[in-house]
Design a protein around this motif. Structure first.
Motif, PDB file in Angstrom:
ATOM      1  N   ILE A 102     100.200 -38.685  49.215  1.00 34.65           N
ATOM      2  CA  ILE A 102      99.219 -38.900  50.285  1.00 34.65           C
ATOM      3  C   ILE A 102      98.761 -40.350  50.367  1.00 34.65           C
ATOM      4  CG2 ILE A 102      96.933 -38.256  51.129  1.00 34.65           C
ATOM      5  CD1 ILE A 102      97.455 -35.482  49.808  1.00 34.65           C
ATOM      6  N   ARG A 103      98.424 -40.960  49.248  1.00 33.51           N
ATOM      7  CA  ARG A 103      97.892 -42.336  49.307  1.00 33.51           C
ATOM      8  C   ARG A 103      98.877 -43.299  49.963  1.00 33.51           C
ATOM      9  NH1 ARG A 103      97.836 -45.259  43.469  1.00 33.51           N
ATOM     10  NH2 ARG A 103      97.978 -47.111  44.744  1.00 33.51           N
ATOM     11  N   TRP A 104     100.170 -43.071  49.750  1.00 34.41           N
ATOM     12  CA  TRP A 104     101.181 -43.964  50.323  1.00 34.41           C
ATOM     13  C   TRP A 104     101.302 -43.755  51.827  1.00 34.41           C
ATOM     14  CZ3 TRP A 104     101.764 -47.609  47.131  1.00 34.41           C
ATOM     15  CH2 TRP A 104     101.687 -47.363  45.779  1.00 34.41           C
ATOM     16  N   GLN A 105     101.118 -42.547  52.271  1.00 33.15           N
ATOM     17  CA  GLN A 105     101.212 -42.278  53.697  1.00 33.15           C
ATOM     18  C   GLN A 105      99.962 -42.720  54.455  1.00 33.15           C
ATOM     19  OE1 GLN A 105     103.826 -41.119  55.789  1.00 33.15           O
ATOM     20  NE2 GLN A 105     104.731 -42.022  53.974  1.00 33.15           N
ATOM     21  N   LEU A 106      98.870 -42.924  53.756  1.00 38.10           N
ATOM     22  CA  LEU A 106      97.647 -43.419  54.390  1.00 38.10           C
ATOM     23  C   LEU A 106      97.526 -44.939  54.292  1.00 38.10           C
ATOM     24  CD1 LEU A 106      95.088 -40.684  53.282  1.00 38.10           C
ATOM     25  CD2 LEU A 106      96.423 -40.827  55.392  1.00 38.10           C
ATOM     26  N   ASP A 107      98.490 -45.570  53.681  1.00 35.46           N
ATOM     27  CA  ASP A 107      98.512 -47.026  53.531  1.00 35.46           C
ATOM     28  C   ASP A 107      99.409 -47.614  54.615  1.00 35.46           C
ATOM     29  OD1 ASP A 107      98.844 -49.689  52.812  1.00 35.46           O
ATOM     30  OD2 ASP A 107      99.138 -49.249  50.683  1.00 35.46           O
ATOM     31  N   SER A 108      98.830 -48.348  55.530  1.00 33.20           N
ATOM     32  CA  SER A 108      99.589 -48.902  56.662  1.00 33.20           C
ATOM     33  C   SER A 108     100.641 -49.916  56.229  1.00 33.20           C
ATOM     34  CB  SER A 108      98.641 -49.542  57.677  1.00 33.20           C
ATOM     35  OG  SER A 108      97.941 -50.617  57.079  1.00 33.20           O
ATOM     36  N   ARG A 109     100.577 -50.386  54.976  1.00 36.12           N
ATOM     37  CA  ARG A 109     101.567 -51.348  54.487  1.00 36.12           C
ATOM     38  C   ARG A 109     102.818 -50.672  53.932  1.00 36.12           C
ATOM     39  NH1 ARG A 109      97.441 -53.788  50.395  1.00 36.12           N
ATOM     40  NH2 ARG A 109      97.261 -51.547  50.241  1.00 36.12           N
ATOM     41  N   HIS A 110     102.754 -49.354  53.753  1.00 36.93           N
ATOM     42  CA  HIS A 110     103.903 -48.633  53.200  1.00 36.93           C
ATOM     43  C   HIS A 110     105.045 -48.618  54.210  1.00 36.93           C
ATOM     44  CE1 HIS A 110     106.005 -45.818  50.628  1.00 36.93           C
ATOM     45  NE2 HIS A 110     106.278 -45.091  51.698  1.00 36.93           N
ATOM     46  N   PRO A 112     109.335 -47.647  55.009  1.00 36.18           N
ATOM     47  CA  PRO A 112     109.557 -48.084  56.383  1.00 36.18           C
ATOM     48  C   PRO A 112     108.571 -47.481  57.384  1.00 36.18           C
ATOM     49  CG  PRO A 112     111.175 -46.425  55.834  1.00 36.18           C
ATOM     50  CD  PRO A 112     110.371 -46.699  54.580  1.00 36.18           C
ATOM     51  N   CYS A 113     107.859 -46.400  57.025  1.00 35.52           N
ATOM     52  CA  CYS A 113     106.879 -45.855  57.960  1.00 35.52           C
ATOM     53  C   CYS A 113     105.802 -45.120  57.175  1.00 35.52           C
ATOM     54  CB  CYS A 113     107.549 -44.931  58.980  1.00 35.52           C
ATOM     55  SG  CYS A 113     108.450 -43.573  58.240  1.00 35.52           S
ATOM     56  N   ASN A 114     104.732 -44.759  57.874  1.00 37.40           N
ATOM     57  CA  ASN A 114     103.606 -44.089  57.243  1.00 37.40           C
ATOM     58  C   ASN A 114     102.814 -43.336  58.305  1.00 37.40           C
ATOM     59  OD1 ASN A 114     101.404 -45.957  58.295  1.00 37.40           O
ATOM     60  ND2 ASN A 114     102.833 -47.398  57.338  1.00 37.40           N
ATOM     61  N   LEU A 115     101.950 -42.445  57.855  1.00 42.66           N
ATOM     62  CA  LEU A 115     101.116 -41.695  58.792  1.00 42.66           C
ATOM     63  C   LEU A 115      99.988 -42.553  59.356  1.00 42.66           C
ATOM     64  CD1 LEU A 115     100.870 -38.282  56.916  1.00 42.66           C
ATOM     65  CD2 LEU A 115     102.127 -38.762  59.018  1.00 42.66           C
ATOM     66  N   ALA A 116      99.552 -43.545  58.607  1.00 44.72           N
ATOM     67  CA  ALA A 116      98.436 -44.378  59.058  1.00 44.72           C
ATOM     68  C   ALA A 116      98.727 -45.025  60.409  1.00 44.72           C
ATOM     69  CB  ALA A 116      98.122 -45.448  58.016  1.00 44.72           C
ATOM     70  N   GLU A 117      99.960 -45.454  60.614  1.00 42.48           N
ATOM     71  CA  GLU A 117     100.274 -46.112  61.890  1.00 42.48           C
ATOM     72  C   GLU A 117     100.347 -45.129  63.059  1.00 42.48           C
ATOM     73  OE1 GLU A 117     105.095 -46.407  61.068  1.00 42.48           O
ATOM     74  OE2 GLU A 117     103.810 -48.134  60.698  1.00 42.48           O
ATOM     75  N   LEU A 118     100.377 -43.828  62.747  1.00 44.29           N
ATOM     76  CA  LEU A 118     100.435 -42.818  63.796  1.00 44.29           C
ATOM     77  C   LEU A 118      99.053 -42.300  64.200  1.00 44.29           C
ATOM     78  CD1 LEU A 118     103.463 -40.694  62.560  1.00 44.29           C
ATOM     79  CD2 LEU A 118     103.439 -42.528  64.258  1.00 44.29           C
ATOM     80  N   ILE A 119      98.023 -42.654  63.467  1.00 43.34           N
ATOM     81  CA  ILE A 119      96.667 -42.126  63.722  1.00 43.34           C
ATOM     82  C   ILE A 119      96.253 -42.253  65.191  1.00 43.34           C
ATOM     83  CG2 ILE A 119      94.212 -42.479  63.211  1.00 43.34           C
ATOM     84  CD1 ILE A 119      95.044 -42.865  60.268  1.00 43.34           C
ATOM     85  N   PRO A 120      96.514 -43.364  65.868  1.00 41.91           N
ATOM     86  CA  PRO A 120      96.112 -43.435  67.284  1.00 41.91           C
ATOM     87  C   PRO A 120      96.764 -42.369  68.161  1.00 41.91           C
ATOM     88  CG  PRO A 120      96.640 -45.625  66.452  1.00 41.91           C
ATOM     89  CD  PRO A 120      97.052 -44.643  65.401  1.00 41.91           C
TER      90      PRO A 120
END
Length: 125
Positions: A102-110, A112-120
């Motif tokens: 979870i922590r890696w998917q909430l980190d926008s720096r992870h 090649p992709c992550n969930l953080a960048e999808l929040i919008p």
């Protein structure tokens, strides 16, 4: 923080559960149900399920607990624009879930992709 415990009423309409969920304090870190019904309680509320979460969870679980990971019913999804992760209640499972997934998917720096960048996009239908 102290977990927030909710009684589970399968007969409650979906709208009642969504309303109850939306009233949770933003400081609530953990929510559990009195019985082992968390997936049944949450999955009908998901606006979008995170389909890849369960297989990745089981890969991580296999490294820690071997074949016992088959008993895990962890799930994840989006409810009203909020990411929801349901993990087994053991300390080891919660630690593995946070530290290894979870922590890696909430980190926008992870990458090649992550969930953080999808929040919008979480509120899109």
């Amino acid at each position: 923080q102290c977990p927030l415990a909710l009684p589970f009423d399968r007969a409650a309409p979906r709208s009642a559960w969504r309303q109850r969920f939306s009233r949770l304090p933003s400081s609530a870190r953990w929510i559990w149900f009195y019985r082992d019904v968390t997936p049944e309680a949450l999955k009908p509320l998901f606006d979008k399920a995170i389909q890849g979460f369960e297989p990745v969870w089981h890969m991580i679980g296999f490294q820690s607990v071997g074949l016992s990971t088959m008993q895990s019913r962890a799930c994840a999804g989006i409810i009203g624009g909020t990411l929801v992760f349901a993990l087994p209640g053991s300390n080891g499972a919660c630690k593995d879930g946070w530290d290894k997934l979870i922590r890696w998917q909430l980190d926008s720096r992870h990458r090649p992709c992550n969930l953080a960048e999808l929040i919008p996009r979480f509120m899109e239908v």
